[in-house]
Write an enzyme that holds these catalytic residues in place. Structure first.
Site, PDB file in Angstrom:
ATOM      1  N   ASP A 253       0.758  -1.411  -0.269  1.00 36.51           N
ATOM      2  CA  ASP A 253       0.167   0.219   0.237  1.00 36.51           C
ATOM      3  C   ASP A 253       0.725   1.094  -0.290  1.00 36.51           C
ATOM      4  O   ASP A 253       1.825   1.266  -0.645  1.00 36.51           O
ATOM      5  CB  ASP A 253      -0.880  -0.541   1.098  1.00 36.51           C
ATOM      6  CG  ASP A 253      -1.889   1.228   0.640  1.00 36.51           C
ATOM      7  OD1 ASP A 253      -2.290   2.041   0.575  1.00 36.51           O
ATOM      8  OD2 ASP A 253      -3.499  -0.340   1.080  1.00 36.51           O
ATOM      9  N   HIS A 276       2.478   1.579  -2.610  1.00 39.27           N
ATOM     10  CA  HIS A 276       1.389   2.991  -3.873  1.00 39.27           C
ATOM     11  C   HIS A 276       1.656   3.828  -3.508  1.00 39.27           C
ATOM     12  O   HIS A 276       0.926   5.384  -3.536  1.00 39.27           O
ATOM     13  CB  HIS A 276      -0.292   2.363  -3.208  1.00 39.27           C
ATOM     14  CG  HIS A 276      -1.182   1.639  -3.264  1.00 39.27           C
ATOM     15  ND1 HIS A 276      -2.027   1.065  -2.898  1.00 39.27           N
ATOM     16  CD2 HIS A 276      -0.441   0.093  -3.772  1.00 39.27           C
ATOM     17  CE1 HIS A 276      -2.043  -0.357  -3.313  1.00 39.27           C
ATOM     18  NE2 HIS A 276      -1.504  -0.966  -3.577  1.00 39.27           N
TER      19      HIS A 276
END
Ligand SMILES: *[C@@H]1O[C@H](CO)[C@@H](O)[C@H](O)[C@H]1NC(C)=O
Ligand SMILES: *[C@@H]1O[C@H](CO)[C@@H](O)[C@H](O)[C@H]1NC(C)=O
Length: 430
Positions: A253, A276
């Protein structure tokens, strides 16, 4: 036999990496420039490195820890904690070459000043979520209400989160959506230093700072597969005067996630990927008020990430993001290198109707950002009608689209600001 094992391992690794399209950069931490201490962040406090007096060492083995990775060493750690907490300048030593299994625990302050947790070996979580039964599943290791606390030593904190990941609804939509523990939560800390540690395979977030004032996170390695759900690297909420530097973060993430209530954050010399990207938000979910200000990121490389420098907010929220400077950033094959999205979560039906309220985005500058985008749109500013993005500044931007080795595009909606120097893709700011 051994000669066959290597190509197989390589092949399996290659397949895993191919799914997430990226791998951790091989650069070693010792190639980073010397750690900058930024003493001013710690107003008037002596950092451990300048301490010259006698320390009391509290070795967890003396309190009955076994360190075989199987025996439950929780009691030994809490006993060592109690002893160290009572005496100033204590060092809890977690020796090298051993694995200590620790169940969900809160290490509670306040403690006598100058407490250090020196992790030379490895601390592991129970691999099975059932170890949390009857307990709050929000956290694994919590360090609460400590002043001048340090954690360092070059060791590893391993959340062994694989079973948690398979329970995630992001992995498998037939699972009910529920949260998994944050591996390490530092809560209500003042002048906290986390240095030279590896965090891996966390159940959900790796290292969260909540309601902290004065944080130095340096020499952090986060090394977790890119297909692990919600495993933010370093997560800040309601924390101020934060330095994050000289760190390598690869996870599933956000590498760094900056949430509401964060201010005066300095990030430098960070490598991110897989992951991310480096994100502010998401902010303003469910009509909440969110404020983030005074964030400077100077010096980062993002490699194969799904976003680069991202600000994301939900429609219907309130508050603002202001005073953000991004400088000297290299993008390598990043999907959305520069992105502001005030319509975050719009894939969820109920948020898709236009709402008038939004988190105001004001005063965001991007300087010396170069490299490649893996998608045709390298700069994406999607701002609301009622709260347009204001005072965006682009200066010396050079991002090309990797497939054509040529021009990428910009997208602007309600994005106001100016540009200085050469800008590629061409600026669409109003
Ligand atoms: C962390 O690592 C750096 C680089 O190896 C070293 O200079 C520094 O002294 C270490 N800090 C601690 C607290 O061990
Ligand atoms: C929302 O606003 C945008 C911009 O004005 C407009 O293009 C779009 O059609 C609107 N959508 C809805 C569902 O009203």
């Amino acid at each position: 036999m051994a000669s066959n094992a290597l190509p197989l391992t390589w092949f399996v690794t290659y397949l895993l990496l191919a799914v997430c399209e990226t791998k951790m950069d091989s650069m070693k931490l010792n190639q980073f420039p010397k750690t900058e201490t930024m003493l001013s962040m710690f107003a008037g406090r002596n950092l451990k490195s300048s301490y010259t007096g006698a320390n009391t060492e509290v070795n967890v083995l003396s309190y009955g820890a076994v360190g075989d990775g199987v025996a439950d060493d929780t009691q030994a750690f809490t006993s060592a904690w109690k002893a160290a907490c009572a005496q100033s300048d204590s060092i809890i030593v977690v020796p090298a070459g051993l694995q200590f299994l620790i169940k969900p625990t809160t290490f509670l302050g306040p403690c006598a000043s100058g407490l250090t947790f020196q992790i030379l070996g490895t601390v592991i979580a129970p691999g099975d979520p059932s170890s949390w039964s009857g307990m709050n599943t929000k956290t694994w290791l919590v360090f609460d209400s400590l002043d001048g606390f340090s954690m360092n030593g070059g060791g590893t904190i391993d959340g062994r989160g694989k079973k948690w990941w398979t329970l995630s609804c992001r992995r498998d939509p037939t699972n009910a959506c529920s949260s998994a523990p944050t591996a390490v939560l530092i809560r209500r800390g003042t002048s906290t230093t986390i240095e030279n540690l590896t965090f891996q395979n966390s159940q959900q977030m790796h290292l969260e700072f909540l309601e902290c004032n004065g944080v130095m996170a340096s020499g952090i390695t986060i090394n977790t597969p890119c297909d692990s759900p919600n495993t933010d690297g370093i997560h800040l909420s309601f924390s101020q005067a934060v330095v994050i530097q000289n760190s390598l973060i690869g996870t599933g993430d956000d590498c760094i996630s900056i949430q509401s209530g964060s201010a005066n954050v300095r990030i430098k010399n960070v490598q991110c990927g897989p992951g991310h990207g480096i994100s502010i938000g998401s902010l303003g979910e469910d009509g909440s008020v969110a404020n983030v200000k005074d964030i400077i990121l100077n010096g980062a490389t993002l490699r194969g990430t799904t976003n680069g420098l991202r600000i994301k907010s939900w429609q219907g929220g309130q508050g603002s993001v202001s005073g953000v400077q991004y400088e000297n950033v290299k993008m390598v094959n990043v999907a959305n290198p520069i992105i502001i999205d005030q319509f975050y979560g719009c894939s969820k039906q109920q948020y898709c109707n236009n709402q008038t309220l939004a988190v105001q985005v004001n005063g965001i500058s991007y300087r010396n950002i170069h490299g490649t985008s893996s998608t045709p749109v390298a700069v994406h500013f999607a701002c609301s009608d009622t709260f347009p993005c204001k005072n965006l500044v682009l200066q010396n931007i050079d991002i090309t689209y990797v497939s054509t080795k040529g021009a990428a595009a910009s997208f602007c909606e309600n994005a106001h600001g100016s540009s200085i120097g050469p800008i590629a893709p061409q600026s669409c700011l109003q």
